[in-house]
Design a protein around this motif. Structure first.
Motif, mmCIF file in Angstrom:
data_model
loop_
_atom_site.group_PDB
_atom_site.id
_atom_site.type_symbol
_atom_site.label_atom_id
_atom_site.label_comp_id
_atom_site.label_asym_id
_atom_site.label_seq_id
_atom_site.Cartn_x
_atom_site.Cartn_y
_atom_site.Cartn_z
ATOM 1 N N MET A 1 -7.523 9.932 7.688
ATOM 2 C CA MET A 1 -8.430 9.292 6.768
ATOM 3 C C MET A 1 -7.899 9.359 5.331
ATOM 4 O O MET A 1 -7.948 8.368 4.613
ATOM 5 N N ILE A 2 -7.403 10.517 4.919
ATOM 6 C CA ILE A 2 -6.849 10.662 3.579
ATOM 7 C C ILE A 2 -5.616 9.771 3.432
ATOM 8 O O ILE A 2 -5.436 9.124 2.396
ATOM 9 N N ARG A 3 -4.802 9.711 4.468
ATOM 10 C CA ARG A 3 -3.599 8.878 4.441
ATOM 11 C C ARG A 3 -3.960 7.396 4.296
ATOM 12 O O ARG A 3 -3.319 6.667 3.543
ATOM 13 N N GLU B 1 -2.895 5.064 1.168
ATOM 14 C CA GLU B 1 -2.162 3.804 1.329
ATOM 15 C C GLU B 1 -2.923 2.626 0.730
ATOM 16 O O GLU B 1 -2.327 1.739 0.127
ATOM 17 N N LYS B 2 -4.215 2.625 0.886
ATOM 18 C CA LYS B 2 -5.034 1.521 0.398
ATOM 19 C C LYS B 2 -5.127 1.525 -1.131
ATOM 20 O O LYS B 2 -5.107 0.460 -1.760
ATOM 21 N N TYR B 3 -5.230 2.700 -1.744
ATOM 22 C CA TYR B 3 -5.477 2.801 -3.180
ATOM 23 C C TYR B 3 -4.342 3.458 -3.964
ATOM 24 O O TYR B 3 -4.542 3.853 -5.114
ATOM 25 N N LYS B 4 -3.165 3.542 -3.367
ATOM 26 C CA LYS B 4 -2.037 4.233 -3.997
ATOM 27 C C LYS B 4 -1.738 3.694 -5.398
ATOM 28 O O LYS B 4 -1.573 4.473 -6.338
ATOM 29 N N ASP B 5 -1.646 2.365 -5.537
ATOM 30 C CA ASP B 5 -1.350 1.785 -6.851
ATOM 31 C C ASP B 5 -2.408 2.157 -7.884
ATOM 32 O O ASP B 5 -2.082 2.507 -9.017
ATOM 33 N N VAL B 6 -3.658 2.094 -7.488
ATOM 34 C CA VAL B 6 -4.744 2.407 -8.423
ATOM 35 C C VAL B 6 -4.708 3.890 -8.802
ATOM 36 O O VAL B 6 -4.825 4.237 -9.983
#
Length: 134
Positions: free
Chosen positions: A1-3, A7-12
């Motif tokens: 879940m953390i991964r 991955e979904k919000y890495k850029d932000v």
């Protein structure tokens, strides 16, 4: 879940982390210029902006948006785009300081911090969708 979240919000997330560092560079530079060196508010704002933009370009290019620009022409175009967008948001910062500190005499440090939050959001949108678009 953390991964998945990463991955979904890495850029932000990375943008926020380096945005905090950029904000610290901006605010500390401003404070040193105005409160230690005695420059006026507008000179301190411009100098702080310039140093923060340089720091932001280096970190955003390599650590946040992982720029794919490789050739000289691509990199120069990216740099020009980055600095042009930052000039635009720098004008927003400058205008906020001019209106709320110079004209209305609000507390300069509070206004500077609030202005930086506005500028961070604008810079993210421009970086993500204009400068380093993938």
């Amino acid at each position: 879940m953390i991964r998945e979240y990463w991955e979904k919000y890495k850029d932000v997330i990375l943008y926020l982390v380096f945005g905090v560092f950029t904000t610290v560079v901006n605010i500390v530079t401003y404070w040193v210029c105005v409160h230690l060196l005695g420059t006026n508010v507008m000179v301190g704002t411009i100098l702080a902006w310039a140093l923060a933009v340089f720091f932001a370009y280096v970190t955003n290019r390599s650590m946040v948006f992982h720029s794919a620009a490789t050739g000289t022409q691509e990199i120069v175009k990216e740099i020009i785009s980055f600095f042009a967008c930052r000039i635009g948001t720098g004008v927003v910062d400058w205008a906020i300081m001019l209106i709320f500190v110079t004209i209305l005499h609000f507390n300069d440090m509070i206004v500077k911090i609030l202005a930086n939050f506005i500028v961070i959001v604008l810079n993210y949108v421009l970086s993500k969708f204009v400068i380093f678009k993938k």
